[in-house]
Scaffold this motif. Sequence first.
Motif, PDB file in Angstrom:
ATOM      1  N   ARG A 176       0.969  -1.204  -0.014  1.00 32.38           N
ATOM      2  CA  ARG A 176       0.155  -0.197   0.106  1.00 32.38           C
ATOM      3  C   ARG A 176       0.820   1.793   0.298  1.00 32.38           C
ATOM      4  NH1 ARG A 176      -4.707  -1.958  -2.160  1.00 32.38           N
ATOM      5  NH2 ARG A 176      -5.762  -3.127  -0.851  1.00 32.38           N
TER       6      ARG A 176
ATOM      7  N   ARG B 121      -4.655   6.586   1.814  1.00 34.75           N
ATOM      8  CA  ARG B 121      -4.275   6.765   0.858  1.00 34.75           C
ATOM      9  C   ARG B 121      -5.732   6.330  -0.518  1.00 34.75           C
ATOM     10  NH1 ARG B 121       1.237   5.574   0.993  1.00 34.75           N
ATOM     11  NH2 ARG B 121       1.881   5.945  -1.189  1.00 34.75           N
ATOM     12  N   ASP B 122      -4.833   6.593  -1.293  1.00 36.49           N
ATOM     13  CA  ASP B 122      -6.110   6.841  -2.294  1.00 36.49           C
ATOM     14  C   ASP B 122      -7.174   7.733  -2.692  1.00 36.49           C
ATOM     15  OD1 ASP B 122      -3.771   6.175  -4.069  1.00 36.49           O
ATOM     16  OD2 ASP B 122      -4.733   3.564  -3.962  1.00 36.49           O
TER      17      ASP B 122
ATOM     18  N   ASN C  79      -5.656   2.324   2.635  1.00 36.09           N
ATOM     19  CA  ASN C  79      -5.624   2.754   1.633  1.00 36.09           C
ATOM     20  C   ASN C  79      -7.537   2.499   1.279  1.00 36.09           C
ATOM     21  OD1 ASN C  79      -5.694   2.109  -1.521  1.00 36.09           O
ATOM     22  ND2 ASN C  79      -7.281   0.548  -1.285  1.00 36.09           N
TER      23      ASN C  79
END
Length: 537
Positions: free
Chosen positions: A68, A208-209, A170
């Motif tokens: 990740r 993240r993302d 994530n």
Amino acid sequence: KNLISKVQLVVKEELAKKETPAHAIPLVYTDSDGHLQTDEAAVQSCFLGSDVSDYPVVLICVIGEKRRGKSFLLNYILRALSCQERGQPISLGAEDDPLCGFDWSAGTESITKGIWIWNKPFILERNGEKMAVFVLDTEGSLDIEGSRDTSIKLSALSMILSSYLIFNVNSSLKRTELDYLEMYLYVAELAGKSFDLQYLQHLDLLIRDWHDSLNCQREDGQSYINRETETMRKTSQYPFVLDTLRSPSVSCCLLPHPGKKLLGDSQGRISDMDDDFRNHLRNYITDLVRGIWRHVKTDIHGEKVTCAQLEAKLKEFVGLLQKEQYSFASPLEMFFTFENRKNMASVKREFLNRIDNLAPASSSLFKILGVTPNKMKSKTSEAAAHFLAVYEESIKGDASQDRELLMDEMKSILLESEEKFHDEYSKRFKKCAIGIGCAVGGGILSLAGGVAGAAVAGTVLAAEAVALMGSTTAALITGAVGGTVTLGAIGTGVGAGVGAGVGEAIANRKAETEQGTAEDGGDGSGADIQLLVAPEK
């Protein structure tokens, strides 16, 4: 002069080539059987170097699911810290520089196994104070497919090491992350108590993302945390996570998707990042590095922890992890193990203090001779039985097999300490007995000027010597006593000197005894004769 300068330059360049550049080394790794192993040489080389051992320590650590982007993130943190160390403006590097440092690559296969540490700390200085900043990368602390036992151990170890913890997630906090984070926080609290270290000094929840690249500011992260905590409050499923996310030591940061170019063979170049991701990444790392001074590792009393002190704590902790019999099915079981081991060490210290007080190094010759080795053995055995019972009472946990193993180990430790003490005490007693015997044989041992006192003392010592040294040596001492009675006045110069010293000591003690007895209404006579004639059996 020019030739010398050129030679010096060549030598310097050759040395620079031979010098190993900074790199990541395994601190904890998983062996072929799935067991955690610790590289003690790595621990010592990182934390016990003469140039850093006394510095306060900061440890930046990342945990989260594999693949990740944890190593990717840390490599850019390395670049920023390097700028800070050199006194340069914080930068993520040149646009087209390939990313290097901790192993990383796009894909699904995990590279890092266990915990890796950048072997060269960054030495930062502010207002005349220096500190050592280490960067750590982990894999397996939240491994869904891996061993739960390994996850618990790695989580606890991450807590022991980190002063700035980044929880890499994530897209959003899912049930899996919440389950592991709840467990991790429980582990952190228990392990912190066991090892007297401040647990979870700072936690960054890094999402993240993130789906909305236009709303990735600090306030957006806080809004996300507020929504999550409200949901948890209603369900009451994650009490540790809920309390932690409400703490001022926790922050939430949002990073958008990095762009498709980074998912291929880009080597992590800045030029391959989407603009939004690059800007938010730069802001996040810049804020982290600029504020790193606030995150020095501290103990539970708020005192700064040095590299050497952390090494000692880490060595104690990993010593438990390397014991094969310890398999932790739950954080509470791990806590019980830590507490039982800590109590074992504490009981050993108390036992050693107790038996040392039975015959301190400052004890007089006469006090030693007043307690025979057999009598001392009885006293130490009684103390060992007492402290074994104390430890049994302190054992935490209900597993009868573990309790039996702990009791056997504690019993072995006490017995070993007792035997060592008894051997040393027997030697002291023998030395005192021989010393008195020599004094009696070589000169005049005077108690109020009487030769008869020497004969009585020598007879008692000879009797004790039969048990300690055998009949031959005892006979020699007895013969020495006879020599004293008949030829005491002819003693050698050396023997007379020793005898005079002993006589003076007895006289001084007699004077003290007489003074104390006079205060109690007695005459104090015969105290030293009784001590020599009637030692405890």
